[in-house]
Design an enzyme around this catalytic site. Structure first.
Site, short mmCIF file in Angstrom:
data_model
loop_
_atom_site.label_atom_id
_atom_site.label_comp_id
_atom_site.label_asym_id
_atom_site.label_seq_id
_atom_site.Cartn_x
_atom_site.Cartn_y
_atom_site.Cartn_z
N ASP A 11 37.06 -0.79 -78.63
CA ASP A 11 35.81 -0.86 -77.87
C ASP A 11 34.75 -0.19 -78.72
OD1 ASP A 11 36.90 -2.06 -75.61
OD2 ASP A 11 37.47 -0.15 -74.72
N ASP A 130 37.40 -8.63 -65.99
CA ASP A 130 37.46 -7.25 -65.52
C ASP A 130 37.43 -7.31 -64.00
OD1 ASP A 130 37.24 -6.44 -68.18
OD2 ASP A 130 35.06 -6.24 -68.07
#
Length: 251
Positions: A11, A130
């Site tokens: 990330d 998500d």
């Protein structure tokens, strides 16, 4: 039997690898190019590189970093963050990515999935989802988990498969960074609903959690970040543990 894949996730924000808990409280985890190189050498099967603030900040994924990472590794490499058009994908694939991951843009414009899979082939289109369990229902969220939608995880997963996605990367926001194990009930249901590979994400804390997500969640791959970035789990040790549990892996 197809080998299960272990995938470190990078990330990236402002050019650095970061890791948080439940999508917030981010801390620095190192240089993404260096980390990518290490993981390729340490037995990772693939890498996922997510520019986590690209969508929120309304900008494109950092192409230069993609080029630099691609030069250093010899394993498949998925890139996501801020991708919203055929042109974006063409640039990233030319820069060295093997696959691209779309999330918010696919929800806002579902036809984008059809366009991308028709143009580049479904094998390189990953749809990242998500989702957060709210009042007993798995709700899809956008923009790094900051914006709830009216979409149900399972209905959306079926739709993205029908539109041509080659793979689903499902992150449980409830489990992300908690190190309490993956969302295996949801993963198991997803694997029964769709016929494309599912990458489990969110909740890895121990080697046993990986065993459970492959056995109970029926995931095709497991993605993790902090347990790898901070040296808590060694990838080769993890694969040996999986093999001991009769789970097919590449060693």
């Amino acid at each position: 039997m197809l080998a299960k894949r272990i995938i470190p996730c990078l990330d990236v924000k402002n050019g650095r690898t970061v890791k948080g808990i439940n999508f917030i409280d981010l801390r620095d985890a190192g240089d993404p190019v260096e980390l990518a190189k290490q993981y390729a050498e340490l037995g990772a099967d693939e890498l996922v590189f997510l520019d986590i603030s690209a969508t929120i900040e309304g900008r494109k994924t950092m192409r230069n970093m993609v080029l630099r990472v691609a030069e250093q590794i010899n394993i498949p490499f998925t890139v996501g963050g801020g991708i919203s058009s055929v042109e974006d994908v063409a640039i990233l694939l030319k820069s060295g990515a093997d696959k691209v991951s779309v999330n918010s843009s696919a929800v806002k414009n579902p036809h984008l999935i059809n366009e991308l899979s028709n143009k580049f082939g479904s094998q390189c289109i990953v749809v990242a989802i998500d989702a957060k369990k709210v009042n007993n229902e798995w709700v899809v969220h956008l923009a790094g988990g900051t914006v709830p939608t009216k979409l149900n995880l399972f209905e959306w997963a079926k739709e993205v498969e029908q539109r041509g996605a080659g793979e689903i990367l499902f992150t449980s926001m409830n489990h992300d960074g908690t190190k309490s194990g993956f969302a295996n009930d949801a993963l198991s249901k997803l694997s029964q609903l769709v016929n494309i590979p599912i990458i489990a994400s969110g909740g890895a804390g121990t080697k046993q959690h990986f065993v459970e997500t492959f056995k109970d969640g029926n995931a095709d791959a497991a993605l993790a970040a902090s347990v790898f970035h901070f040296g808590e789990i060694d990838i080769i040790d993890l694969k040996k543990e999986l093999k001991k549990n009769k789970i097919a892996v590449r060693l």
